[in-house]
Design an enzyme around this catalytic site. Structure first.
Site, mmCIF file in Angstrom:
data_model
loop_
_atom_site.group_PDB
_atom_site.id
_atom_site.type_symbol
_atom_site.label_atom_id
_atom_site.label_comp_id
_atom_site.label_asym_id
_atom_site.label_seq_id
_atom_site.Cartn_x
_atom_site.Cartn_y
_atom_site.Cartn_z
ATOM 1 N N ASP A 1 18.398 41.691 12.818
ATOM 2 C CA ASP A 1 17.114 41.878 12.159
ATOM 3 C C ASP A 1 17.370 42.211 10.685
ATOM 4 O O ASP A 1 17.951 43.256 10.367
ATOM 5 C CB ASP A 1 16.345 43.016 12.838
ATOM 6 C CG ASP A 1 14.996 43.293 12.173
ATOM 7 O OD1 ASP A 1 14.643 42.583 11.208
ATOM 8 O OD2 ASP A 1 14.309 44.227 12.618
ATOM 9 N N CYS B 1 14.217 43.102 17.197
ATOM 10 C CA CYS B 1 13.564 43.283 15.890
ATOM 11 C C CYS B 1 12.871 44.634 15.836
ATOM 12 O O CYS B 1 12.724 45.306 16.854
ATOM 13 C CB CYS B 1 12.530 42.186 15.669
ATOM 14 S SG CYS B 1 13.252 40.555 15.507
ATOM 15 N N CYS B 2 12.448 44.969 14.626
ATOM 16 C CA CYS B 2 11.724 46.208 14.384
ATOM 17 C C CYS B 2 10.601 46.367 15.406
ATOM 18 O O CYS B 2 9.858 45.414 15.631
ATOM 19 C CB CYS B 2 11.143 46.193 12.971
ATOM 20 S SG CYS B 2 10.207 47.667 12.547
ATOM 21 N N PRO B 3 10.479 47.518 16.061
ATOM 22 C CA PRO B 3 11.123 48.791 15.737
ATOM 23 C C PRO B 3 12.401 49.074 16.529
ATOM 24 O O PRO B 3 12.989 50.141 16.375
ATOM 25 C CB PRO B 3 10.047 49.805 16.131
ATOM 26 C CG PRO B 3 9.423 49.197 17.352
ATOM 27 C CD PRO B 3 9.411 47.702 17.077
ATOM 28 N N MET B 4 12.819 48.162 17.407
ATOM 29 C CA MET B 4 13.845 48.515 18.386
ATOM 30 C C MET B 4 15.214 48.893 17.807
ATOM 31 O O MET B 4 15.845 49.835 18.301
ATOM 32 C CB MET B 4 13.986 47.405 19.431
ATOM 33 C CG MET B 4 12.714 47.187 20.247
ATOM 34 S SD MET B 4 11.916 48.722 20.781
ATOM 35 C CE MET B 4 13.132 49.367 21.918
#
Lengths: 79, 138
Positions: free
Chosen positions: A43, A16-19
């Site tokens: 995501d 998920c954010c930020p990955m």
């Protein structure tokens, strides 16, 4: 419509954010102009993040396909 | 966006994740990010302080669930490891507020190596925050 032919694939499934964006940026830096990156993501934030990142960074979003909760983006590196 | 300044004041594990995630996002796009840790958050810039960060208050009992979610998202679960990942981008600077350091026990002896130093708030506000394209306060 057939998906564009990818030269490289980045699978961020489950992350998920930020990955997804962090990994997309890192991967794109190592590609050559003209390469096409397929980004696989789960995501839902990438639905907005990836198109806006393409517009901001000057890359071309060739296609977006969503199937069974999996998003597949094809992005061509322009610079 | 060329530059962003962030001021972080809360040291609870969950609340410190958001500014670090925002910094990670922008830094990987090449934006220069300068972060000032004030108040309790300065403890995140000490080795023992970063390891001791917990979720406070009414969500305290849910820490295990939050850490599992952080790991699933792909982030390191320890704040110090997140800081190391941000530092590795080459675009993030971490600063400890000198007043906060004096009050909450962070000095040059226990500052993590990823921190750029202990600085005065006036310097950060004038040289970083005022000159940045965008500022955020957490």
């Amino acid at each position: 419509m057939n998906a564009p032919c990818a030269t490289h694939t980045l699978d961020t499934s489950g992350k998920c954010c930020p990955m997804p964006m962090v990994e997309t940026n890192k991967t794109m830096k190592n590609l050559a102009v003209g390469d096409v990156l397929e980004i696989i993501a789960t995501d839902v934030g990438t639905r907005t993040d990836i198109p806006s990142w393409c517009a901001r960074s000057g890359q071309t979003l060739l296609s977006v396909v969503e199937e069974n909760g999996v998003l597949r983006y094809h992005v061509r590196k322009e610079k | 966006m060329q530059s962003m300044a962030i001021v972080v004041r809360d040291d609870s594990y969950d609340k410190i994740l958001t500014p670090l995630a925002f910094a990670y996002l922008t830094a990987t796009e090449g934006t220069q990010v300068d972060i000032l840790f004030v108040n309790w958050a300065v403890k995140a810039l000490s080795v023992e302080g970063a390891a001791a960060l917990r979720i406070d208050g009414r969500h305290g009992a849910e820490e295990e669930m939050v850490r599992a979610g952080v790991a699933k998202a792909g982030l390191p679960t320890e704040i110090h490891d997140v800081i190391k990942a941000l530092k590795a981008t080459g675009s993030v600077n971490f600063y400890a507020c000198s007043l906060a350091g004096a009050i909450f026990g962070v000095n040059e002896g226990n500052l993590i190596p990823e921190a750029s130093g202990i600085v005065g708030a006036a310097w950060f506000l004038n040289e970083k925050a005022l000159k940045a394209d965008h500022c955020q306060y957490f």
